[in-house]
Design a protein around this motif. Structure first.
Motif, PDB file in Angstrom:
ATOM      1  N   VAL A 160     -29.685  12.410 -12.512  1.00  0.00           N
ATOM      2  CA  VAL A 160     -30.933  12.901 -13.110  1.00  0.00           C
ATOM      3  C   VAL A 160     -30.727  14.327 -13.613  1.00  0.00           C
ATOM      4  CG1 VAL A 160     -33.366  13.436 -12.702  1.00  0.00           C
ATOM      5  CG2 VAL A 160     -32.339  11.436 -11.600  1.00  0.00           C
ATOM      6  N   LYS A 161     -31.069  14.547 -14.892  1.00  0.00           N
ATOM      7  CA  LYS A 161     -30.962  15.891 -15.476  1.00  0.00           C
ATOM      8  C   LYS A 161     -32.135  16.736 -14.983  1.00  0.00           C
ATOM      9  CE  LYS A 161     -28.327  14.733 -19.540  1.00  0.00           C
ATOM     10  NZ  LYS A 161     -28.254  13.406 -20.054  1.00  0.00           N
ATOM     11  N   PRO A 162     -31.930  18.054 -14.796  1.00  0.00           N
ATOM     12  CA  PRO A 162     -32.985  18.921 -14.256  1.00  0.00           C
ATOM     13  C   PRO A 162     -34.322  18.831 -15.013  1.00  0.00           C
ATOM     14  CG  PRO A 162     -30.905  20.101 -14.296  1.00  0.00           C
ATOM     15  CD  PRO A 162     -30.668  18.782 -14.987  1.00  0.00           C
ATOM     16  N   HIS A 163     -34.293  18.692 -16.347  1.00  0.00           N
ATOM     17  CA  HIS A 163     -35.553  18.652 -17.105  1.00  0.00           C
ATOM     18  C   HIS A 163     -36.278  17.309 -16.975  1.00  0.00           C
ATOM     19  CE1 HIS A 163     -32.720  16.869 -20.011  1.00  0.00           C
ATOM     20  NE2 HIS A 163     -33.783  16.322 -20.594  1.00  0.00           N
ATOM     21  N   ARG A 164     -35.649  16.344 -16.305  1.00  0.00           N
ATOM     22  CA  ARG A 164     -36.303  15.045 -16.072  1.00  0.00           C
ATOM     23  C   ARG A 164     -36.600  14.836 -14.584  1.00  0.00           C
ATOM     24  NH1 ARG A 164     -32.509  11.925 -20.064  1.00  0.00           N
ATOM     25  NH2 ARG A 164     -33.550  12.378 -22.030  1.00  0.00           N
ATOM     26  N   LEU A 165     -36.670  15.925 -13.857  1.00  0.00           N
ATOM     27  CA  LEU A 165     -36.913  15.888 -12.418  1.00  0.00           C
ATOM     28  C   LEU A 165     -38.318  16.434 -12.152  1.00  0.00           C
ATOM     29  CD1 LEU A 165     -35.469  15.232  -9.753  1.00  0.00           C
ATOM     30  CD2 LEU A 165     -34.657  17.571  -9.723  1.00  0.00           C
ATOM     31  N   PHE A 166     -39.144  15.653 -11.496  1.00  0.00           N
ATOM     32  CA  PHE A 166     -40.529  16.032 -11.230  1.00  0.00           C
ATOM     33  C   PHE A 166     -40.753  16.083  -9.726  1.00  0.00           C
ATOM     34  CE2 PHE A 166     -40.192  14.216 -15.366  1.00  0.00           C
ATOM     35  CZ  PHE A 166     -40.935  15.079 -16.160  1.00  0.00           C
ATOM     36  N   THR A 167     -41.478  17.099  -9.277  1.00  0.00           N
ATOM     37  CA  THR A 167     -41.670  17.299  -7.840  1.00  0.00           C
ATOM     38  C   THR A 167     -43.129  17.603  -7.518  1.00  0.00           C
ATOM     39  OG1 THR A 167     -41.230  19.676  -7.951  1.00  0.00           O
ATOM     40  CG2 THR A 167     -39.330  18.237  -7.580  1.00  0.00           C
TER      41      THR A 167
END
Length: 196
Positions: free
Chosen positions: A28-35
Motif C-alpha cells: 500500500v502506497k502512503p497516499h492510499r493509506l487511511f486511518t
C-alpha cells in the motif's frame, strides 16, 4: 488494481504504527493509506468515509484484522457488502480472509448469513426482554405529562402529598418536586416585586 489500506485504533494512547507498517509492507502506497483513531462501534469515521469515496471497481482494500474495520458485526458485514457491490474486494491480512473471486463471494454470503442470524437473535432477545418487563409491570412509551395546576389546586384544598399522589396516580416524590418548584417560583416573584 489499486491497493488501499485501512488502519484503526480506538484511542490516542494506542499506536497505528504496526498496522501502517504491515500495510505498507503489503504494497500500500502512503497516499492510499487511511486511518482512524476512533471506536469501531461507529461506521461514521473520517478516514473510513474518505476511503469509501476513493475506491473504485477493481480496487482492493487491505486491513490487518477484521476487528480493525469495526466492532459491530452487522455494520461491518454491511460495509463489506457495500464494497463488494461496487466491485471492491477486502483482504484481512492476519485473518487470511478475502472477498476476492469465487471464494470471496462465498465469504460475503456466509458473513451476510451470520449478520442476518445476529440481527434475528438481537430482535428475539429484545422482544423477550420487553415481554418480561411488561409482565413485571413496566410501561413503555412516553411518560404522561402531569397537570401541575391540579396538583397545586389539590394542595390548596388541604390535601397532603400522599393523597394528591394517590388521586393523580403519580409518585409522592413527584408531588413534592412540584410543590417545591412552586415555592421557589413564589419566592422569586416576591423578590422581583419587592425590588421594584
Amino acid at each position: 488494481m489499486r491497493l488501499f489500506g485501512y488502519a484503526r485504533v480506538s484511542t490516542g494512547q494506542q499506536s497505528l504504527d504496526l498496522q501502517v507498517k504491515t500495510l505498507k509492507a503489503a504494497g500500500v502506497k502512503p497516499h492510499r493509506l487511511f486511518t482512524d483513531t476512533e471506536s469501531g462501534s461507529t461506521m461514521h469515521r473520517d478516514g473510513l468515509q474518505v476511503l469509501r469515496h476513493k475506491v473504485e471497481e477493481g480496487d482492493v482494500i487491505l486491513i490487518t484484522k477484521l476487528d480493525r474495520l469495526g466492532r459491530d458485526t452487522a455494520d461491518m458485514i454491511q460495509l463489506i457488502k457495500d464494497f463488494d457491490e461496487v466491485g471492491v474486494a477486502v483482504r484481512f491480512l492476519d485473518d487470511g480472509i478475502s472477498t476476492e473471486g469465487a471464494m470471496g463471494k462465498m465469504v460475503v454470503t456466509i458473513l451476510s448469513a451470520v449478520a442476518q442470524a445476529e440481527r434475528q437473535r438481537i430482535l428475539e432477545r429484545t422482544n423477550e426482554g420487553r415481554l418480561e418487563a411488561k409482565a413485571k409491570g413496566v410501561q413503555f412509551g412516553r411518560k404522561r405529562s402531569i397537570d401541575r395546576k391540579k396538583v397545586l389546586a389539590l394542595k390548596e384544598q388541604g390535601l397532603g402529598a400522599t393523597d394528591i399522589a394517590r388521586q393523580m396516580s403519580i409518585g409522592r416524590s413527584t408531588v413534592y418536586v412540584i410543590l417545591q418548584d412552586e415555592k421557589k417560583r413564589t419566592m422569586q416573584r416576591g423578590k422581583l416585586s419587592g425590588g421594584t
